[in-house]
Motif scaffolding. Structure first.
Motif, PDB file in Angstrom:
ATOM      1  N   ILE A 124       3.590 -11.497   8.362  1.00 14.76           N
ATOM      2  CA  ILE A 124       2.131 -11.469   8.399  1.00 14.76           C
ATOM      3  C   ILE A 124       1.713 -10.011   8.577  1.00 14.76           C
ATOM      4  O   ILE A 124       2.363  -9.257   9.298  1.00 14.76           O
ATOM      5  CB  ILE A 124       1.590 -12.316   9.561  1.00 14.76           C
ATOM      6  CG1 ILE A 124       2.252 -13.683   9.574  1.00 14.76           C
ATOM      7  CG2 ILE A 124       0.079 -12.455   9.461  1.00 14.76           C
ATOM      8  CD1 ILE A 124       1.986 -14.472  10.831  1.00 14.76           C
ATOM      9  N   GLY A 125       0.644  -9.621   7.918  1.00  8.24           N
ATOM     10  CA  GLY A 125       0.202  -8.233   8.018  1.00  8.24           C
ATOM     11  C   GLY A 125      -1.303  -8.115   8.049  1.00  8.24           C
ATOM     12  O   GLY A 125      -2.039  -9.108   8.020  1.00  8.24           O
ATOM     13  N   LYS A 126      -1.748  -6.876   8.121  1.00  4.10           N
ATOM     14  CA  LYS A 126      -3.172  -6.562   8.128  1.00  4.10           C
ATOM     15  C   LYS A 126      -3.429  -5.477   7.088  1.00  4.10           C
ATOM     16  O   LYS A 126      -2.731  -4.468   7.046  1.00  4.10           O
ATOM     17  CB  LYS A 126      -3.610  -6.081   9.512  1.00  4.10           C
ATOM     18  CG  LYS A 126      -5.096  -5.777   9.616  1.00  4.10           C
ATOM     19  CD  LYS A 126      -5.461  -5.224  10.985  1.00  4.10           C
ATOM     20  CE  LYS A 126      -5.414  -6.302  12.036  1.00  4.10           C
ATOM     21  NZ  LYS A 126      -5.940  -5.800  13.330  1.00  4.10           N
ATOM     22  N   LYS A 127      -4.420  -5.713   6.239  1.00  2.87           N
ATOM     23  CA  LYS A 127      -4.761  -4.747   5.203  1.00  2.87           C
ATOM     24  C   LYS A 127      -5.474  -3.549   5.838  1.00  2.87           C
ATOM     25  O   LYS A 127      -6.520  -3.700   6.462  1.00  2.87           O
ATOM     26  CB  LYS A 127      -5.653  -5.406   4.150  1.00  2.87           C
ATOM     27  CG  LYS A 127      -6.066  -4.477   3.007  1.00  2.87           C
ATOM     28  CD  LYS A 127      -6.908  -5.216   1.990  1.00  2.87           C
ATOM     29  CE  LYS A 127      -7.412  -4.287   0.898  1.00  2.87           C
ATOM     30  NZ  LYS A 127      -8.218  -4.990  -0.118  1.00  2.87           N
ATOM     31  N   ILE A 128      -4.887  -2.365   5.664  1.00  4.83           N
ATOM     32  CA  ILE A 128      -5.457  -1.142   6.232  1.00  4.83           C
ATOM     33  C   ILE A 128      -6.459  -0.511   5.266  1.00  4.83           C
ATOM     34  O   ILE A 128      -7.541  -0.083   5.649  1.00  4.83           O
ATOM     35  CB  ILE A 128      -4.347  -0.131   6.580  1.00  4.83           C
ATOM     36  CG1 ILE A 128      -3.339  -0.769   7.544  1.00  4.83           C
ATOM     37  CG2 ILE A 128      -4.939   1.128   7.179  1.00  4.83           C
ATOM     38  CD1 ILE A 128      -3.927  -1.203   8.861  1.00  4.83           C
ATOM     39  N   GLY A 129      -6.117  -0.444   4.000  1.00  4.59           N
ATOM     40  CA  GLY A 129      -7.008   0.145   3.002  1.00  4.59           C
ATOM     41  C   GLY A 129      -6.215   0.562   1.784  1.00  4.59           C
ATOM     42  O   GLY A 129      -5.029   0.249   1.649  1.00  4.59           O
ATOM     43  N   MET A 130      -6.867   1.309   0.887  1.00  5.78           N
ATOM     44  CA  MET A 130      -6.224   1.750  -0.343  1.00  5.78           C
ATOM     45  C   MET A 130      -6.095   3.267  -0.385  1.00  5.78           C
ATOM     46  O   MET A 130      -6.876   3.986   0.247  1.00  5.78           O
ATOM     47  CB  MET A 130      -6.997   1.264  -1.577  1.00  5.78           C
ATOM     48  CG  MET A 130      -6.956  -0.242  -1.762  1.00  5.78           C
ATOM     49  SD  MET A 130      -7.480  -0.765  -3.408  1.00  5.78           S
ATOM     50  CE  MET A 130      -6.115  -0.179  -4.414  1.00  5.78           C
ATOM     51  N   THR A 131      -5.084   3.725  -1.099  1.00  2.00           N
ATOM     52  CA  THR A 131      -4.857   5.152  -1.297  1.00  2.00           C
ATOM     53  C   THR A 131      -4.155   5.325  -2.633  1.00  2.00           C
ATOM     54  O   THR A 131      -4.132   4.398  -3.444  1.00  2.00           O
ATOM     55  CB  THR A 131      -4.024   5.741  -0.144  1.00  2.00           C
ATOM     56  OG1 THR A 131      -3.897   7.147  -0.316  1.00  2.00           O
ATOM     57  CG2 THR A 131      -2.644   5.112  -0.072  1.00  2.00           C
ATOM     58  N   SER A 132      -3.588   6.489  -2.881  1.00  2.00           N
ATOM     59  CA  SER A 132      -2.863   6.713  -4.131  1.00  2.00           C
ATOM     60  C   SER A 132      -1.615   7.534  -3.863  1.00  2.00           C
ATOM     61  O   SER A 132      -1.587   8.376  -2.957  1.00  2.00           O
ATOM     62  CB  SER A 132      -3.751   7.418  -5.161  1.00  2.00           C
ATOM     63  OG  SER A 132      -4.194   8.664  -4.669  1.00  2.00           O
ATOM     64  N   LEU A 133      -0.578   7.268  -4.635  1.00  2.00           N
ATOM     65  CA  LEU A 133       0.668   8.032  -4.596  1.00  2.00           C
ATOM     66  C   LEU A 133       0.955   8.531  -6.004  1.00  2.00           C
ATOM     67  O   LEU A 133       0.495   7.940  -6.990  1.00  2.00           O
ATOM     68  CB  LEU A 133       1.831   7.167  -4.094  1.00  2.00           C
ATOM     69  CG  LEU A 133       1.793   6.713  -2.637  1.00  2.00           C
ATOM     70  CD1 LEU A 133       3.003   5.834  -2.332  1.00  2.00           C
ATOM     71  CD2 LEU A 133       1.746   7.890  -1.688  1.00  2.00           C
ATOM     72  N   TYR A 134       1.747   9.598  -6.093  1.00  2.00           N
ATOM     73  CA  TYR A 134       2.104  10.168  -7.390  1.00  2.00           C
ATOM     74  C   TYR A 134       3.566   9.867  -7.681  1.00  2.00           C
ATOM     75  O   TYR A 134       4.441  10.029  -6.818  1.00  2.00           O
ATOM     76  CB  TYR A 134       1.862  11.683  -7.394  1.00  2.00           C
ATOM     77  CG  TYR A 134       0.401  12.055  -7.330  1.00  2.00           C
ATOM     78  CD1 TYR A 134      -0.355  12.199  -8.489  1.00  2.00           C
ATOM     79  CD2 TYR A 134      -0.226  12.254  -6.103  1.00  2.00           C
ATOM     80  CE1 TYR A 134      -1.701  12.531  -8.428  1.00  2.00           C
ATOM     81  CE2 TYR A 134      -1.577  12.578  -6.033  1.00  2.00           C
ATOM     82  CZ  TYR A 134      -2.304  12.713  -7.206  1.00  2.00           C
ATOM     83  OH  TYR A 134      -3.636  13.040  -7.142  1.00  2.00           O
ATOM     84  N   ASN A 135       3.838   9.426  -8.915  1.00  2.00           N
ATOM     85  CA  ASN A 135       5.216   9.158  -9.306  1.00  2.00           C
ATOM     86  C   ASN A 135       5.876  10.429  -9.828  1.00  2.00           C
ATOM     87  O   ASN A 135       5.297  11.521  -9.798  1.00  2.00           O
ATOM     88  CB  ASN A 135       5.279   8.039 -10.345  1.00  2.00           C
ATOM     89  CG  ASN A 135       4.523   8.393 -11.616  1.00  2.00           C
ATOM     90  OD1 ASN A 135       4.117   9.539 -11.817  1.00  2.00           O
ATOM     91  ND2 ASN A 135       4.351   7.411 -12.493  1.00  2.00           N
ATOM     92  N   ALA A 136       7.109  10.299 -10.352  1.00  2.00           N
ATOM     93  CA  ALA A 136       7.859  11.462 -10.814  1.00  2.00           C
ATOM     94  C   ALA A 136       7.194  12.153 -12.001  1.00  2.00           C
ATOM     95  O   ALA A 136       7.373  13.361 -12.203  1.00  2.00           O
ATOM     96  CB  ALA A 136       9.283  11.037 -11.186  1.00  2.00           C
ATOM     97  N   ASP A 137       6.413  11.400 -12.786  1.00  2.00           N
ATOM     98  CA  ASP A 137       5.733  11.979 -13.952  1.00  2.00           C
ATOM     99  C   ASP A 137       4.381  12.587 -13.608  1.00  2.00           C
ATOM    100  O   ASP A 137       3.675  13.063 -14.496  1.00  2.00           O
ATOM    101  CB  ASP A 137       5.545  10.907 -15.028  1.00  2.00           C
ATOM    102  CG  ASP A 137       6.875  10.351 -15.505  1.00  2.00           C
ATOM    103  OD1 ASP A 137       7.853  11.125 -15.520  1.00  2.00           O
ATOM    104  OD2 ASP A 137       6.930   9.156 -15.840  1.00  2.00           O
ATOM    105  N   GLY A 138       4.008  12.546 -12.327  1.00  2.00           N
ATOM    106  CA  GLY A 138       2.729  13.113 -11.916  1.00  2.00           C
ATOM    107  C   GLY A 138       1.557  12.180 -12.087  1.00  2.00           C
ATOM    108  O   GLY A 138       0.408  12.601 -11.936  1.00  2.00           O
ATOM    109  N   GLN A 139       1.818  10.904 -12.378  1.00  2.00           N
ATOM    110  CA  GLN A 139       0.732   9.942 -12.537  1.00  2.00           C
ATOM    111  C   GLN A 139       0.318   9.400 -11.177  1.00  2.00           C
ATOM    112  O   GLN A 139       1.165   9.104 -10.326  1.00  2.00           O
ATOM    113  CB  GLN A 139       1.171   8.785 -13.438  1.00  2.00           C
ATOM    114  CG  GLN A 139       1.434   9.183 -14.883  1.00  2.00           C
ATOM    115  CD  GLN A 139       1.940   8.019 -15.703  1.00  2.00           C
ATOM    116  OE1 GLN A 139       2.686   7.192 -15.202  1.00  2.00           O
ATOM    117  NE2 GLN A 139       1.532   7.963 -16.958  1.00  2.00           N
TER     118      GLN A 139
END
Length: 206
Positions: free
Chosen positions: A5-20
């Motif tokens: 069970i968890g709690k939603k903190i929020g959204m963010t973004s990460l970058y992959n190896a191709d810079g996307q």
């Protein structure tokens, strides 16, 4: 089926190896306590019940206080049963995020979608509206149009797409990849969006 069970903190973004840039959701998964163990002999099926989040004793009923006392734990806000758990766990054991999940795995997330209240057919079902502002179409840009025949059958068929309550439903999003596990803070970062508002409870299954 293992999970937490968890709690939603929020959204963010990460970058992959191709810079996307990858849109992702941060979830606090656990720690969860095993508050009950179901067995075939006693209950007719195998499952474990997990508890998550702290709750004040004065806001907990006496039967539930006894239930938590058996597991030697404090009252919990959210209780969920998981059937077919991969491993057997004893009553009162604490499960952490690194015990269940690893980076690169795919999970299903269950949550309650945001409530939208009473909405019309354009927002609820994607109708285009009656359209046009001439030829007698006064103030009908977002109306549903005709909803049925006249003298026969003299009724509206069941299931007709019309205005009504939207959202606030149990929704499962499947096959979301775990991009990152942060055990120090009991956090996991999952690709994509999950249902629910911030600080709402979610169920993560794999």
């Amino acid at each position: 089926m293992s999970g937490l069970i968890g709690k939603k903190i929020g959204m963010t973004s990460l970058y992959n190896a191709d810079g996307q840039a990858l849109a992702c959701t941060v979830i606090q998964a656990g720690p969860c306590v095993v508050t009950q163990v179901r067995s075939e002999e006693k209950d007719g099926y195998k499952a474990i019940q997990l508890g998550f989040g702290e709750k004040k004793e004065k806001k907990t009923t006496k039967p539930m206080l006894g239930h938590f006392k058996k597991a030697n734990t404090t009252p919990k806000q959210k209780l969920v049963e998981f059937k077919l758990f991969e491993e057997e766990h004893e009553l009162g054991k604490t499960l952490l995020v690194q015990d269940i999940f690893a980076e690169g795995e795919f999970v299903d997330v269950v949550g309650t979608a945001k409530g939208r209240g009473f909405q019309g057919v354009v927002k609820r079902h994607g109708f285009g509206g009656v359209g046009g502002q001439t030829h007698g179409q006064h103030n009908r840009a977002r109306h549903p149009g005709s909803i049925g025949a006249c003298s026969f059958p003299s009724r509206v068929f069941k299931g007709m797409k019309m205005g009504g309550r939207m959202g606030n439903n149990r929704v499962m999003i499947q096959n979301l990849r775990i991009l990152k596990v942060i055990p120090e803070q009991n956090l996991i970062v999952i690709s994509g969006s999950v249902p629910g508002s911030k600080n709402s409870f979610v169920i993560i299954e794999k």
